[in-house]
Design a protein around this motif. Sequence first.
Motif, PDB file in Angstrom:
ATOM      1  N   SER A   1      60.273  46.880  38.378  1.00 61.32           N
ATOM      2  CA  SER A   1      58.968  46.719  37.739  1.00 61.32           C
ATOM      3  C   SER A   1      57.867  46.869  38.780  1.00 61.32           C
ATOM      4  O   SER A   1      58.080  46.623  39.969  1.00 61.32           O
ATOM      5  N   LEU A   2      56.709  47.239  38.295  1.00 62.83           N
ATOM      6  CA  LEU A   2      55.545  47.413  39.165  1.00 62.83           C
ATOM      7  C   LEU A   2      54.306  47.189  38.318  1.00 62.83           C
ATOM      8  O   LEU A   2      54.284  47.564  37.138  1.00 62.83           O
ATOM      9  N   ARG A   3      53.296  46.595  38.903  1.00 63.14           N
ATOM     10  CA  ARG A   3      52.031  46.425  38.189  1.00 63.14           C
ATOM     11  C   ARG A   3      50.922  47.149  38.939  1.00 63.14           C
ATOM     12  O   ARG A   3      50.667  46.862  40.114  1.00 63.14           O
ATOM     13  N   LEU A   4      50.270  48.053  38.245  1.00 62.52           N
ATOM     14  CA  LEU A   4      49.100  48.728  38.789  1.00 62.52           C
ATOM     15  C   LEU A   4      47.843  47.987  38.349  1.00 62.52           C
ATOM     16  O   LEU A   4      47.795  47.421  37.246  1.00 62.52           O
ATOM     17  N   SER A   5      46.838  48.022  39.200  1.00 60.26           N
ATOM     18  CA  SER A   5      45.560  47.402  38.899  1.00 60.26           C
ATOM     19  C   SER A   5      44.449  48.421  39.072  1.00 60.26           C
ATOM     20  O   SER A   5      44.580  49.367  39.865  1.00 60.26           O
TER      21      SER A   5
ATOM     22  N   ARG B   1      43.822  43.878  30.084  1.00 62.28           N
ATOM     23  CA  ARG B   1      42.581  43.808  30.826  1.00 62.28           C
ATOM     24  C   ARG B   1      42.112  42.367  30.913  1.00 62.28           C
ATOM     25  O   ARG B   1      42.430  41.551  30.043  1.00 62.28           O
ATOM     26  N   ASP B   2      41.343  42.089  31.959  1.00 63.26           N
ATOM     27  CA  ASP B   2      40.713  40.791  32.144  1.00 63.26           C
ATOM     28  C   ASP B   2      39.226  41.057  32.322  1.00 63.26           C
ATOM     29  O   ASP B   2      38.785  41.446  33.423  1.00 63.26           O
ATOM     30  N   ASN B   3      38.472  40.856  31.274  1.00 65.99           N
ATOM     31  CA  ASN B   3      37.043  41.176  31.324  1.00 65.99           C
ATOM     32  C   ASN B   3      36.274  40.224  32.244  1.00 65.99           C
ATOM     33  O   ASN B   3      35.184  40.549  32.700  1.00 65.99           O
ATOM     34  N   ALA B   4      36.834  39.071  32.512  1.00 61.03           N
ATOM     35  CA  ALA B   4      36.186  38.132  33.423  1.00 61.03           C
ATOM     36  C   ALA B   4      36.334  38.575  34.878  1.00 61.03           C
ATOM     37  O   ALA B   4      35.510  38.231  35.728  1.00 61.03           O
ATOM     38  N   LYS B   5      37.388  39.339  35.151  1.00 62.50           N
ATOM     39  CA  LYS B   5      37.649  39.805  36.514  1.00 62.50           C
ATOM     40  C   LYS B   5      37.366  41.289  36.695  1.00 62.50           C
ATOM     41  O   LYS B   5      37.585  41.832  37.782  1.00 62.50           O
ATOM     42  N   ASP B   6      36.929  41.961  35.622  1.00 58.98           N
ATOM     43  CA  ASP B   6      36.638  43.399  35.683  1.00 58.98           C
ATOM     44  C   ASP B   6      37.866  44.200  36.107  1.00 58.98           C
ATOM     45  O   ASP B   6      37.753  45.138  36.910  1.00 58.98           O
ATOM     46  N   MET B   7      39.016  43.829  35.564  1.00 62.35           N
ATOM     47  CA  MET B   7      40.262  44.466  35.961  1.00 62.35           C
ATOM     48  C   MET B   7      41.028  44.955  34.735  1.00 62.35           C
ATOM     49  O   MET B   7      41.059  44.299  33.692  1.00 62.35           O
ATOM     50  N   VAL B   8      41.684  46.083  34.886  1.00 65.68           N
ATOM     51  CA  VAL B   8      42.645  46.574  33.908  1.00 65.68           C
ATOM     52  C   VAL B   8      43.970  46.756  34.627  1.00 65.68           C
ATOM     53  O   VAL B   8      43.997  47.131  35.801  1.00 65.68           O
ATOM     54  N   TYR B   9      45.048  46.476  33.905  1.00 62.07           N
ATOM     55  CA  TYR B   9      46.376  46.496  34.509  1.00 62.07           C
ATOM     56  C   TYR B   9      47.315  47.409  33.738  1.00 62.07           C
ATOM     57  O   TYR B   9      47.158  47.610  32.537  1.00 62.07           O
ATOM     58  N   LEU B  10      48.306  47.916  34.450  1.00 63.11           N
ATOM     59  CA  LEU B  10      49.406  48.628  33.814  1.00 63.11           C
ATOM     60  C   LEU B  10      50.691  47.994  34.348  1.00 63.11           C
ATOM     61  O   LEU B  10      51.068  48.228  35.495  1.00 63.11           O
ATOM     62  N   GLN B  11      51.307  47.182  33.497  1.00 63.16           N
ATOM     63  CA  GLN B  11      52.591  46.583  33.842  1.00 63.16           C
ATOM     64  C   GLN B  11      53.689  47.557  33.446  1.00 63.16           C
ATOM     65  O   GLN B  11      53.775  47.938  32.280  1.00 63.16           O
ATOM     66  N   MET B  12      54.500  47.953  34.409  1.00 64.52           N
ATOM     67  CA  MET B  12      55.552  48.935  34.171  1.00 64.52           C
ATOM     68  C   MET B  12      56.902  48.290  34.449  1.00 64.52           C
ATOM     69  O   MET B  12      57.167  47.859  35.576  1.00 64.52           O
ATOM     70  N   ASN B  13      57.712  48.218  33.417  1.00 63.21           N
ATOM     71  CA  ASN B  13      59.045  47.629  33.542  1.00 63.21           C
ATOM     72  C   ASN B  13      60.113  48.698  33.347  1.00 63.21           C
ATOM     73  O   ASN B  13      59.866  49.721  32.714  1.00 63.21           O
ATOM     74  N   ASN B  14      61.289  48.426  33.868  1.00 63.73           N
ATOM     75  CA  ASN B  14      62.418  49.340  33.727  1.00 63.73           C
ATOM     76  C   ASN B  14      62.016  50.772  34.089  1.00 63.73           C
ATOM     77  O   ASN B  14      62.228  51.720  33.323  1.00 63.73           O
TER      78      ASN B  14
END
Length: 122
Positions: free
Chosen positions: A16-20, A71-84
């Motif tokens: 797994s990997l998470r992009l921000s 996304r976390d609008n309080a932190k101005d971040m969007v994420y892509l959680q990638m599993n398997n």
Amino acid sequence: VQLQASGGGPVQAGDSLRLSCTLTGRTFSLYSLAWFRQAPGKERDFVGCINRSGATTTYEGSVEGRFTVSRDNAKDMVYLQMNNLQTEDTAVYYCAATQGLMSVHAADYDYWGQGTLVTVSS
């Protein structure tokens, strides 16, 4: 508006990997956001997108159930959680933003990050 993606790297199949991605310069919550990817020698393809509130997401078929956009609008971040992760997920991943409605089409996005490379080995 500037987008900065991070979090890529080499992984093994099944990992797994998470992009921000962060957006600066404007009010983050005004933008619909998406992730695209471009594999070597191929066109840029849609991965997933999320609306302004984060309540609605859409995914490309081969990643549905494995990848999650949030996304976390309080932190101005969007994420892509990638599993398997699989070898065919190897690509440069780009975040993109639009003040319009979320879309699966790259042409609908006005702002792009620089990309972060994900390499999946077997």
